[in-house]
Design a protein around this motif. Sequence first.
Motif, PDB file in Angstrom:
ATOM      1  N   LEU A 185      11.024   6.452  -3.348  1.00  0.00           N
ATOM      2  CA  LEU A 185       9.577   6.525  -3.108  1.00  0.00           C
ATOM      3  C   LEU A 185       8.882   5.222  -3.484  1.00  0.00           C
ATOM      4  CD1 LEU A 185       8.722  10.128  -4.370  1.00  0.00           C
ATOM      5  CD2 LEU A 185       8.764   9.333  -2.004  1.00  0.00           C
ATOM      6  N   ILE A 186       9.237   4.668  -4.648  1.00  0.00           N
ATOM      7  CA  ILE A 186       8.609   3.421  -5.102  1.00  0.00           C
ATOM      8  C   ILE A 186       8.898   2.294  -4.121  1.00  0.00           C
ATOM      9  CG2 ILE A 186       8.624   1.651  -6.907  1.00  0.00           C
ATOM     10  CD1 ILE A 186       9.249   3.951  -8.899  1.00  0.00           C
ATOM     11  N   ALA A 187      10.159   2.176  -3.700  1.00  0.00           N
ATOM     12  CA  ALA A 187      10.524   1.112  -2.762  1.00  0.00           C
ATOM     13  C   ALA A 187       9.813   1.292  -1.421  1.00  0.00           C
ATOM     14  CB  ALA A 187      12.044   1.100  -2.559  1.00  0.00           C
ATOM     15  N   ALA A 188       9.778   2.528  -0.920  1.00  0.00           N
ATOM     16  CA  ALA A 188       9.168   2.789   0.381  1.00  0.00           C
ATOM     17  C   ALA A 188       7.667   2.516   0.363  1.00  0.00           C
ATOM     18  CB  ALA A 188       9.437   4.234   0.799  1.00  0.00           C
ATOM     19  N   TYR A 189       6.986   3.017  -0.660  1.00  0.00           N
ATOM     20  CA  TYR A 189       5.531   2.857  -0.694  1.00  0.00           C
ATOM     21  C   TYR A 189       5.115   1.439  -1.081  1.00  0.00           C
ATOM     22  CZ  TYR A 189       4.586   7.733   0.242  1.00  0.00           C
ATOM     23  OH  TYR A 189       4.486   8.959   0.862  1.00  0.00           O
ATOM     24  N   THR A 190       5.926   0.743  -1.843  1.00  0.00           N
ATOM     25  CA  THR A 190       5.651  -0.670  -2.110  1.00  0.00           C
ATOM     26  C   THR A 190       5.747  -1.470  -0.821  1.00  0.00           C
ATOM     27  OG1 THR A 190       6.482  -0.503  -4.383  1.00  0.00           O
ATOM     28  CG2 THR A 190       6.360  -2.701  -3.429  1.00  0.00           C
ATOM     29  N   PHE A 191       6.765  -1.160  -0.012  1.00  0.00           N
ATOM     30  CA  PHE A 191       6.907  -1.829   1.282  1.00  0.00           C
ATOM     31  C   PHE A 191       5.729  -1.509   2.196  1.00  0.00           C
ATOM     32  CE2 PHE A 191       8.305  -1.808   5.722  1.00  0.00           C
ATOM     33  CZ  PHE A 191       8.778  -3.116   5.851  1.00  0.00           C
ATOM     34  N   ILE A 192       5.333  -0.244   2.244  1.00  0.00           N
ATOM     35  CA  ILE A 192       4.226   0.168   3.115  1.00  0.00           C
ATOM     36  C   ILE A 192       2.929  -0.542   2.730  1.00  0.00           C
ATOM     37  CG2 ILE A 192       2.724   2.113   3.712  1.00  0.00           C
ATOM     38  CD1 ILE A 192       5.248   3.888   3.557  1.00  0.00           C
ATOM     39  N   THR A 193       2.630  -0.589   1.438  1.00  0.00           N
ATOM     40  CA  THR A 193       1.359  -1.182   0.996  1.00  0.00           C
ATOM     41  C   THR A 193       1.346  -2.699   1.128  1.00  0.00           C
ATOM     42  OG1 THR A 193       2.182  -1.111  -1.291  1.00  0.00           O
ATOM     43  CG2 THR A 193       0.760   0.696  -0.574  1.00  0.00           C
ATOM     44  N   ASN A 194       2.509  -3.341   0.985  1.00  0.00           N
ATOM     45  CA  ASN A 194       2.555  -4.804   0.987  1.00  0.00           C
ATOM     46  C   ASN A 194       2.921  -5.427   2.322  1.00  0.00           C
ATOM     47  OD1 ASN A 194       1.918  -4.772  -1.724  1.00  0.00           O
ATOM     48  ND2 ASN A 194       4.038  -4.984  -2.412  1.00  0.00           N
ATOM     49  N   ARG A 195       3.674  -4.696   3.151  1.00  0.00           N
ATOM     50  CA  ARG A 195       4.267  -5.334   4.332  1.00  0.00           C
ATOM     51  C   ARG A 195       3.911  -4.666   5.657  1.00  0.00           C
ATOM     52  NH1 ARG A 195       8.459  -8.878   3.031  1.00  0.00           N
ATOM     53  NH2 ARG A 195       8.126  -9.635   0.905  1.00  0.00           N
ATOM     54  N   THR A 196       3.039  -3.689   5.690  1.00  0.00           N
ATOM     55  CA  THR A 196       2.736  -3.003   6.945  1.00  0.00           C
ATOM     56  C   THR A 196       1.246  -3.067   7.262  1.00  0.00           C
ATOM     57  OG1 THR A 196       2.343  -0.825   5.953  1.00  0.00           O
ATOM     58  CG2 THR A 196       4.625  -1.382   6.511  1.00  0.00           C
TER      59      THR A 196
END
Length: 387
Positions: A244-255
């Motif tokens: 969850l942390i990896a997925a949502y960090t990616f979503i907030t920073n890279r999408t």
Amino acid sequence: MNTLTSLFKNNMRQYGMIIALILIMVLFQILTEGILLKPLNITNLILQNSYILVLAIGMVLVIITGHIDLSVGSVAAFVGALAAILMVDMNIPVFPAVLLSLLLGALIGAWQGFWVAYVRIPAFIVTLAGMLLFRGLTMVVLNGQSISPFPNSFQQMSSGFIPDIFGGSGIHILSVAIGVVLSALYIWYELRSRNQKRIYQFEVMPIGLLIAKMVLLLAFINLFAYVLASYAGIPNVLIILAVLIAAYTFITNRTVMGRHIYALGGNEKAARLSGVKTKRVTFWVFVNMGALAALSGLLFAARLNAATPKAGNLFELDAIAACFIGGASAYGGVGTVTGAIIGGLVMGVMNNGMSIIGLGVDWQQAIKGLVLLLAVGFDIYNKNKSE
């Protein structure tokens, strides 16, 4: 030294909370006479706070958009109750029951998101109504009684550990191996990120400072893996949290979606004029919050091995406090997933440490309230200073 000072000033809130977490852990390690950082207690810290950390991941997105969700504890309790009815009373297999529960949470989030995004009722009012509604519905479906026990495979989601395929004796070898693999991935990520910045002529961290940062984080990763391996290995719920942390960090920073969330929280009118579909973003943020509240309710029910009418009590306050302590702004537009996790760990370590030393619940609540007030006060001080 100038670079170090500039780096700390630009990330004052994030680094400040990391330092605060370390100091709090050292303090309670001394006060508890070494109990806090024992492998068994570290594992218990993860198991006890997993459902709050899941809520904090969703709540930080809600807060970034400038809203709040007071209903997540009641939603978690309601979904946990229905999951118990599906699995215990109706004997539905675990996997479809979990999927139905998560879908129910998303539908509840859609219900609340509709009123907030499209009818324009303040989120505080909508989710306060949701808190009362779903708490009442939880008592109705449970008829004031607890339902248990859950199937063993469902309990493993929250209280189980990954099996050691290497068959280690006394130490969980697979957990140590995972720590080594994560260390290698971290080194690759840091070097790749540095090279990309240099290609585009961006400012990079001095090599000496980068090496010091990498050494500290590598030491933490491997020490943490070894501590877990010394007890029973990596808990299943930690794997869920890491994903969850990896997925949502990616979503907030890279999408694009992540950028739209920050734009909405920073200035809704400017975001709308820039082409951001603000109503749709708000709606999906609440759908996401509902799904994560459902997951939190499932994790709590699995750990407790029962669905109870009082489940989820004050979960929303702990999740909100974790976000604000971790650097989210009360004005919206500011906050990170990792910051919310750090804030949740600060609350978790404080709760655990104060319980070990025998501090009463009354004083625990008072101290937590004071920490929350200071965190928000610090945020407002920084905002006024920047203006």
